[in-house]
Design a protein around this motif. Structure first.
Motif, PDB file in Angstrom:
ATOM      1  N   HIS A  43       0.844  -1.200   0.000  1.00  0.00           N
ATOM      2  CA  HIS A  43       0.000   0.000   0.000  1.00  0.00           C
ATOM      3  C   HIS A  43       0.881   1.253   0.000  1.00  0.00           C
ATOM      4  O   HIS A  43       1.890   1.340   0.708  1.00  0.00           O
ATOM      5  N   ASN A  44       0.492   2.205  -0.800  1.00  0.00           N
ATOM      6  CA  ASN A  44       1.305   3.407  -0.990  1.00  0.00           C
ATOM      7  C   ASN A  44       1.469   4.216   0.298  1.00  0.00           C
ATOM      8  O   ASN A  44       2.523   4.807   0.548  1.00  0.00           O
ATOM      9  N   ASP A  45       0.427   4.245   1.159  1.00  0.00           N
ATOM     10  CA  ASP A  45       0.510   5.027   2.390  1.00  0.00           C
ATOM     11  C   ASP A  45       1.574   4.490   3.344  1.00  0.00           C
ATOM     12  O   ASP A  45       2.258   5.269   4.040  1.00  0.00           O
ATOM     13  N   LEU A  46       1.719   3.167   3.398  1.00  0.00           N
ATOM     14  CA  LEU A  46       2.735   2.568   4.278  1.00  0.00           C
ATOM     15  C   LEU A  46       4.138   2.989   3.861  1.00  0.00           C
ATOM     16  O   LEU A  46       4.963   3.419   4.681  1.00  0.00           O
ATOM     17  N   TRP A  47       4.416   2.878   2.570  1.00  0.00           N
ATOM     18  CA  TRP A  47       5.755   3.237   2.078  1.00  0.00           C
ATOM     19  C   TRP A  47       5.981   4.746   2.149  1.00  0.00           C
ATOM     20  O   TRP A  47       7.122   5.198   2.300  1.00  0.00           O
ATOM     21  N   ASN A  62       7.038  11.641  -9.002  1.00  0.00           N
ATOM     22  CA  ASN A  62       5.663  11.303  -9.385  1.00  0.00           C
ATOM     23  C   ASN A  62       5.352   9.821  -9.241  1.00  0.00           C
ATOM     24  O   ASN A  62       4.196   9.428  -9.352  1.00  0.00           O
ATOM     25  N   GLY A  63       6.374   8.988  -9.020  1.00  0.00           N
ATOM     26  CA  GLY A  63       6.126   7.560  -8.926  1.00  0.00           C
ATOM     27  C   GLY A  63       5.514   7.178  -7.595  1.00  0.00           C
ATOM     28  O   GLY A  63       5.147   8.016  -6.765  1.00  0.00           O
ATOM     29  N   SER A  64       5.410   5.879  -7.369  1.00  0.00           N
ATOM     30  CA  SER A  64       4.845   5.385  -6.117  1.00  0.00           C
ATOM     31  C   SER A  64       5.837   5.611  -4.980  1.00  0.00           C
ATOM     32  O   SER A  64       7.035   5.808  -5.197  1.00  0.00           O
ATOM     33  N   SER A  65       5.302   5.588  -3.768  1.00  0.00           N
ATOM     34  CA  SER A  65       6.158   5.796  -2.601  1.00  0.00           C
ATOM     35  C   SER A  65       7.172   4.671  -2.457  1.00  0.00           C
ATOM     36  O   SER A  65       8.303   4.897  -2.002  1.00  0.00           O
ATOM     37  N   LYS A  66       6.809   3.464  -2.872  1.00  0.00           N
ATOM     38  CA  LYS A  66       7.738   2.351  -2.777  1.00  0.00           C
ATOM     39  C   LYS A  66       8.916   2.541  -3.716  1.00  0.00           C
ATOM     40  O   LYS A  66      10.078   2.314  -3.347  1.00  0.00           O
ATOM     41  N   SER A  67       8.630   2.971  -4.943  1.00  0.00           N
ATOM     42  CA  SER A  67       9.718   3.226  -5.893  1.00  0.00           C
ATOM     43  C   SER A  67      10.569   4.407  -5.437  1.00  0.00           C
ATOM     44  O   SER A  67      11.801   4.405  -5.603  1.00  0.00           O
ATOM     45  N   ASN A  68       9.937   5.431  -4.845  1.00  0.00           N
ATOM     46  CA  ASN A  68      10.698   6.557  -4.302  1.00  0.00           C
ATOM     47  C   ASN A  68      11.594   6.113  -3.148  1.00  0.00           C
ATOM     48  O   ASN A  68      12.730   6.574  -3.015  1.00  0.00           O
ATOM     49  N   TYR A  69      11.047   5.224  -2.315  1.00  0.00           N
ATOM     50  CA  TYR A  69      11.855   4.709  -1.212  1.00  0.00           C
ATOM     51  C   TYR A  69      13.033   3.907  -1.752  1.00  0.00           C
ATOM     52  O   TYR A  69      14.163   4.027  -1.248  1.00  0.00           O
ATOM     53  N   LYS A  70      12.781   3.103  -2.767  1.00  0.00           N
ATOM     54  CA  LYS A  70      13.864   2.307  -3.352  1.00  0.00           C
ATOM     55  C   LYS A  70      14.956   3.219  -3.912  1.00  0.00           C
ATOM     56  O   LYS A  70      16.158   2.972  -3.710  1.00  0.00           O
ATOM     57  N   THR A  71      14.559   4.297  -4.606  1.00  0.00           N
ATOM     58  CA  THR A  71      15.546   5.237  -5.150  1.00  0.00           C
ATOM     59  C   THR A  71      16.347   5.900  -4.041  1.00  0.00           C
ATOM     60  O   THR A  71      17.578   6.008  -4.118  1.00  0.00           O
ATOM     61  N   SER A  72      15.645   6.346  -2.996  1.00  0.00           N
ATOM     62  CA  SER A  72      16.335   6.991  -1.876  1.00  0.00           C
ATOM     63  C   SER A  72      17.245   6.007  -1.149  1.00  0.00           C
ATOM     64  O   SER A  72      18.355   6.361  -0.722  1.00  0.00           O
TER      65      SER A  72
END
Length: 234
Positions: A43-47, A62-72
């Protein structure tokens, strides 16, 4: 527990993430446990909460929070690996400098030791000349007086003043050796400490860094690999 609705599980996941009980590793582990947890843990809110907690200064794309977390996460991992390598190089350079300083100190101590031997040898000869000069004033056979005159003739400088100068030079050389010895002990202590730091840096892994998948893990069944696809690289 299998009969609990998704709303309850979502609330449990949300509370666990907000209270920092569940992290990204826990969500990835939950994702491979069953299809229900895989869907809920993505779920996007969790990430988004995890991203805000662990990387508050990261820019939101603009991507999902999970992909943003992976990038960070990848960016932070690269930064930590680079900092770890710089720390190792810095300690290795300090060890190399200590080794060069020790070699230089040992060389200078050898030079001072050779100077002390030469001064001691000259001082002994001058002391013999002084003793011979004193002995000339005492009645002695002609053969002994001739030998003493020969010893005195070999000294081309005033004996007393030269002896004082040599004794002063000997004291200076001994002080230099004592100073070099103290400096050598300090450099040895620093080098031993840096060697311990280097061993610790090379032994301990980089914080929050997970190595690549091992050969044993690559032999997991294809179905399991499909479930691990999204969590494996984080």
């Amino acid at each position: 527990m299998a009969n609990l609705p998704d709303e309850i599980w979502s609330l449990i996941f949300e509370l666990g993430v907000k209270r920092k009980i569940l992290g990204f590793k826990d969500l990835c582990s939950l994702a491979i446990s069953c299809k229900q947890f895989k869907r809920l843990s993505a779920h996007n809110d969790l990430w988004s909460v995890i991203l805000t907690l662990e990387f508050p200064s990261s820019s939101q794309s603009n991507g999902s929070s999970k992909s943003n977390y992976k990038t960070s996460f990848e960016r932070d991992r690269s930064r930590k690996i680079a900092a770890h390598k710089r720390a190792i190089l810095r300690v290795e350079s300090e060890i190399a400098l200590s080794q060069n300083s020790l070699k230089d100190l040992e060389h200078r101590m050898l030079q001072e030791g050779e100077t002390i031997r030469e001064l001691t040898r000259e001082l002994k000869n001058l002391q013999k000349a002084r003793h011979a000069s004193v002995a000339l004033n005492v009645w002695q056979p002609e053969v002994i007086c001739g030998h003493q005159k020969e010893v005195i003739a070999q000294s081309s400088v005033p004996v007393e003043s030269r002896i004082q100068a040599l004794e002063m030079e000997l004291r200076v050389c001994k002080e230099c050796i004592a100073r070099f010895t103290r400096a050598r002990d300090v450099h040895k202590w620093k080098m031993a400490r840096n060697q311990e730091r280097l061993a610790s840096l090379k032994y301990h892994p980089v914080p929050s860094y997970q190595p690549e998948m091992s050969i044993h893990e690559s032999q997991v069944k294809p179905k399991k690999m499909k479930q691990l696809k999204d969590c494996n690289t984080i």
